[in-house]
Design a protein around this motif. Structure first.
Motif, PDB file in Angstrom:
ATOM      1  N   ILE A   6      18.887 -14.545 -22.197  1.00 43.08           N
ATOM      2  CA  ILE A   6      20.270 -14.338 -21.754  1.00 43.08           C
ATOM      3  C   ILE A   6      21.184 -14.257 -22.968  1.00 43.08           C
ATOM      4  CG2 ILE A   6      22.115 -15.227 -20.274  1.00 43.08           C
ATOM      5  CD1 ILE A   6      19.879 -17.022 -18.997  1.00 43.08           C
ATOM      6  N   GLY A   7      21.857 -13.117 -23.145  1.00 39.89           N
ATOM      7  CA  GLY A   7      22.750 -12.928 -24.290  1.00 39.89           C
ATOM      8  C   GLY A   7      22.045 -12.148 -25.380  1.00 39.89           C
ATOM      9  N   LEU A   8      22.073 -10.799 -25.251  1.00 36.65           N
ATOM     10  CA  LEU A   8      21.326  -9.961 -26.203  1.00 36.65           C
ATOM     11  C   LEU A   8      22.301  -9.215 -27.101  1.00 36.65           C
ATOM     12  CD1 LEU A   8      19.685  -9.705 -23.147  1.00 36.65           C
ATOM     13  CD2 LEU A   8      17.967  -9.271 -24.895  1.00 36.65           C
ATOM     14  N   GLY A   9      23.179  -9.960 -27.759  1.00 35.82           N
ATOM     15  CA  GLY A   9      24.159  -9.363 -28.666  1.00 35.82           C
ATOM     16  C   GLY A   9      23.555  -9.144 -30.040  1.00 35.82           C
ATOM     17  N   ASN A  10      24.387  -9.311 -31.081  1.00 36.25           N
ATOM     18  CA  ASN A  10      23.939  -9.061 -32.452  1.00 36.25           C
ATOM     19  C   ASN A  10      22.685  -9.850 -32.805  1.00 36.25           C
ATOM     20  OD1 ASN A  10      25.996  -7.291 -33.169  1.00 36.25           O
ATOM     21  ND2 ASN A  10      27.418  -8.991 -33.488  1.00 36.25           N
ATOM     22  N   MET A  11      22.652 -11.101 -32.400  1.00 39.84           N
ATOM     23  CA  MET A  11      21.510 -11.977 -32.723  1.00 39.84           C
ATOM     24  C   MET A  11      20.422 -11.875 -31.651  1.00 39.84           C
ATOM     25  SD  MET A  11      22.216 -13.526 -35.584  1.00 39.84           S
ATOM     26  CE  MET A  11      21.179 -14.973 -35.652  1.00 39.84           C
ATOM     27  N   GLY A  12      20.833 -12.050 -30.385  1.00 38.15           N
ATOM     28  CA  GLY A  12      19.862 -12.107 -29.300  1.00 38.15           C
ATOM     29  C   GLY A  12      19.043 -10.835 -29.154  1.00 38.15           C
ATOM     30  N   GLY A  13      19.653  -9.679 -29.461  1.00 35.87           N
ATOM     31  CA  GLY A  13      18.939  -8.408 -29.334  1.00 35.87           C
ATOM     32  C   GLY A  13      17.670  -8.394 -30.182  1.00 35.87           C
ATOM     33  N   GLY A  14      17.822  -8.761 -31.446  1.00 36.88           N
ATOM     34  CA  GLY A  14      16.670  -8.778 -32.354  1.00 36.88           C
ATOM     35  C   GLY A  14      15.668  -9.860 -31.984  1.00 36.88           C
ATOM     36  N   GLY A 121      21.220 -14.746 -40.439  1.00 35.02           N
ATOM     37  CA  GLY A 121      22.111 -13.853 -39.698  1.00 35.02           C
ATOM     38  C   GLY A 121      21.354 -12.778 -38.940  1.00 35.02           C
ATOM     39  N   ILE A 122      22.064 -11.658 -38.737  1.00 36.29           N
ATOM     40  CA  ILE A 122      21.523 -10.580 -37.900  1.00 36.29           C
ATOM     41  C   ILE A 122      20.237 -10.002 -38.507  1.00 36.29           C
ATOM     42  CG2 ILE A 122      22.074  -8.315 -36.914  1.00 36.29           C
ATOM     43  CD1 ILE A 122      25.108  -9.276 -37.206  1.00 36.29           C
ATOM     44  N   ALA A 123      20.217  -9.871 -39.837  1.00 33.68           N
ATOM     45  CA  ALA A 123      19.025  -9.310 -40.490  1.00 33.68           C
ATOM     46  C   ALA A 123      17.819 -10.209 -40.234  1.00 33.68           C
ATOM     47  CB  ALA A 123      19.267  -9.151 -41.993  1.00 33.68           C
ATOM     48  N   ALA A 124      18.017 -11.528 -40.326  1.00 30.63           N
ATOM     49  CA  ALA A 124      16.910 -12.467 -40.088  1.00 30.63           C
ATOM     50  C   ALA A 124      16.500 -12.465 -38.618  1.00 30.63           C
ATOM     51  CB  ALA A 124      17.313 -13.873 -40.528  1.00 30.63           C
ATOM     52  N   ALA A 125      17.482 -12.286 -37.718  1.00 23.49           N
ATOM     53  CA  ALA A 125      17.148 -12.210 -36.287  1.00 23.49           C
ATOM     54  C   ALA A 125      16.275 -10.977 -36.033  1.00 23.49           C
ATOM     55  CB  ALA A 125      18.421 -12.142 -35.447  1.00 23.49           C
ATOM     56  N   ASN A 126      16.623  -9.856 -36.664  1.00 23.21           N
ATOM     57  CA  ASN A 126      15.837  -8.628 -36.483  1.00 23.21           C
ATOM     58  C   ASN A 126      14.452  -8.743 -37.110  1.00 23.21           C
ATOM     59  OD1 ASN A 126      17.872  -7.290 -35.094  1.00 23.21           O
ATOM     60  ND2 ASN A 126      18.785  -6.452 -36.961  1.00 23.21           N
ATOM     61  N   ALA A 127      14.401  -9.399 -38.268  1.00 29.41           N
ATOM     62  CA  ALA A 127      13.131  -9.484 -39.000  1.00 29.41           C
ATOM     63  C   ALA A 127      12.236 -10.614 -38.486  1.00 29.41           C
ATOM     64  CB  ALA A 127      13.416  -9.682 -40.495  1.00 29.41           C
ATOM     65  N   GLY A 128      12.768 -11.462 -37.618  1.00 32.40           N
ATOM     66  CA  GLY A 128      11.968 -12.607 -37.132  1.00 32.40           C
ATOM     67  C   GLY A 128      11.810 -13.682 -38.192  1.00 32.40           C
ATOM     68  N   THR A 129      12.827 -13.835 -39.043  1.00 32.00           N
ATOM     69  CA  THR A 129      12.725 -14.818 -40.133  1.00 32.00           C
ATOM     70  C   THR A 129      13.818 -15.885 -40.031  1.00 32.00           C
ATOM     71  OG1 THR A 129      14.003 -13.338 -41.564  1.00 32.00           O
ATOM     72  CG2 THR A 129      11.612 -13.198 -41.728  1.00 32.00           C
ATOM     73  N   LEU A 130      14.258 -16.192 -38.817  1.00 31.72           N
ATOM     74  CA  LEU A 130      15.280 -17.239 -38.629  1.00 31.72           C
ATOM     75  C   LEU A 130      14.675 -18.617 -38.925  1.00 31.72           C
ATOM     76  CD1 LEU A 130      16.732 -15.921 -35.256  1.00 31.72           C
ATOM     77  CD2 LEU A 130      17.941 -15.945 -37.459  1.00 31.72           C
ATOM     78  N   THR A 131      15.572 -19.580 -39.224  1.00 30.87           N
ATOM     79  CA  THR A 131      15.171 -20.992 -39.253  1.00 30.87           C
ATOM     80  C   THR A 131      15.793 -21.659 -38.037  1.00 30.87           C
ATOM     81  OG1 THR A 131      15.007 -21.083 -41.651  1.00 30.87           O
ATOM     82  CG2 THR A 131      15.394 -23.177 -40.522  1.00 30.87           C
ATOM     83  N   PHE A 132      14.961 -22.338 -37.242  1.00 26.91           N
ATOM     84  CA  PHE A 132      15.451 -23.041 -36.045  1.00 26.91           C
ATOM     85  C   PHE A 132      15.522 -24.533 -36.316  1.00 26.91           C
ATOM     86  CE2 PHE A 132      13.738 -19.101 -34.388  1.00 26.91           C
ATOM     87  CZ  PHE A 132      14.646 -18.738 -33.395  1.00 26.91           C
ATOM     88  N   MET A 133      16.650 -25.154 -35.918  1.00 24.98           N
ATOM     89  CA  MET A 133      16.811 -26.611 -36.002  1.00 24.98           C
ATOM     90  C   MET A 133      16.842 -27.113 -34.569  1.00 24.98           C
ATOM     91  SD  MET A 133      20.033 -26.132 -38.444  1.00 24.98           S
ATOM     92  CE  MET A 133      20.056 -24.444 -39.025  1.00 24.98           C
ATOM     93  N   VAL A 134      15.899 -27.946 -34.220  1.00 25.40           N
ATOM     94  CA  VAL A 134      15.672 -28.225 -32.801  1.00 25.40           C
ATOM     95  C   VAL A 134      15.990 -29.671 -32.448  1.00 25.40           C
ATOM     96  CG1 VAL A 134      14.017 -27.998 -30.918  1.00 25.40           C
ATOM     97  CG2 VAL A 134      13.811 -26.520 -32.929  1.00 25.40           C
TER      98      VAL A 134
END
Ligand code: NAD
Length: 293
Positions: A6-14, A121-134
């Motif tokens: 839910i929410g496929l904007g700049n970040m969610g889309g990638g 950011g958006i580039a990391a969201a597209n590349a699958g290289t985000l860091t998640f803090m859970v």
């Protein structure tokens, strides 16, 4: 897995596209028809309501603008609609209190949920290289971790519910303050007649070294290639830095934390944003510091 996104904007889309690439069946919902059709192009199935998107899924991932929207979407259309066994993951950046409340409501309704905001950011969201803090229980983290790994390079368990959001705003408060400190230092170095590349070579190997200087230098032509070399386009928008600093200030007040540097960074970014610079990368704030008489 079958995952509602839910929410496929700049970040969610990638991020949703990376879940598809990892072999998941992704049900997409967004209020924006444009975002939905981009999601469909990347292999998601389009849905016209959250309720339809979450029916029969194993997991629900959200990437929404703010805490009010997250709370409303989960209360109205996810809790009681998604199967009880589904794991819920909110990856939006929202305030710690709202994150804890949404999770408490989800747990009361019989679900497992984590807050899992991202760095990158958006580039990391597209590349699958985000860091998640859970933030969440050990059991909820164990279930969320493989899904988040399909969208990022690092997934770190920060602590109990809300700890992911707490880590995110603490990190970004430090980033905002350190960027301004780096900017004012380079502006002063220039006024003192130092060659900025030479100063970079010295300070990047001396005790002033920090990430804002050596990985994200705000001075064009100095250090690695950064948004400064692209007229401060792209990167991490000033408006988003301001959003995170406002969340940090709310959190500081709630726990009586004394944060004079964070508070000053919030003030300076608010002024920079009000002057019409919200879409520029946050390192562009060096321009105002250079312009000071
Ligand atoms: P965005 O505005 O591009 O995307 C948000 C999406 O949510 C939009 O497509 C919008 O239509 C949709 N939306 C809004 N209300 C909705 C609702 N009720 N139901 C369904 N969809 C709805 O924003 P973004 O840049 O993708 O940021 C998303 C989150 O990620 C924010 O919390 C932001 O703070 C965080 N974040 C962004 C960045 C970044 O660089 N953009 C980096 C780190 C974290």
């Amino acid at each position: 897995m079958k995952i509602a996104f839910i929410g496929l904007g700049n970040m969610g889309g990638g991020m949703a596209a990376n879940l598809v690439r990892a072999g998941h069946a992704v049900n997409a919902f967004d209020l924006s028809a444009e975002a939905l059709s981009r999601a469909q192009e990347s292999g998601c199935a389009m849905f016209t309501s959250v309720r339809d998107a979450v029916a029969g899924v194993d997991a629900v991932v959200s990437m929404l603008p703010n805490g009010e929207i997250v709370a409303r979407v989960f209360a109205d259309d996810v809790l009681g609609q998604a199967p009880q066994g589904a794991i819920l993951l909110d990856c939006s950046t929202i305030d710690v209190g709202a994150a804890r409340q949404v999770t408490a409501d989800a747990v009361a309704a019989g679900y497992a949920m984590v807050d899992a905001p991202v760095s990158g950011g958006i580039a990391a969201a597209n590349a699958g290289t985000l860091t998640f803090m859970v933030g969440g229980t050990d059991a909820a983290f164990a279930r969320a971790e493989p899904i988040l790994s399909d969208m990022g390079k690092a997934v770190i368990h920060a602590g109990t519910s809300g700890a992911g959001q707490a880590a995110k705003i603490c990190n970004n408060m430090l980033l905002g303050a350190s960027m301004i400190a780096t900017c004012e230092t380079f502006a002063m170095a220039e006024k003192l007649g130092l060659d900025l590349q030479t100063f970079y070579d010295i300070s990047s190997k001396a005790s002033g070294q920090n990430w804002s200087m050596t990985s994200y230098c705000p001075v064009p032509g100095v250090g690695p290639t950064t948004p400064a070399d692209n007229a401060y386009q792209g990167g991490f928008a000033t408006a988003l830095m301001l959003k995170d600093l406002k969340l940090a200030m709310e959190a500081a007040i709630s726990v009586h934390a004394d944060v004079p540097m964070g508070a000053r960074a919030a003030e300076l970014y608010a002024q920079f944003d009000e002057a019409g610079n919200g879409t520029l990368d946050f390192s562009a704030i060096i321009q105002t510091l250079k312009d000071q008489a």
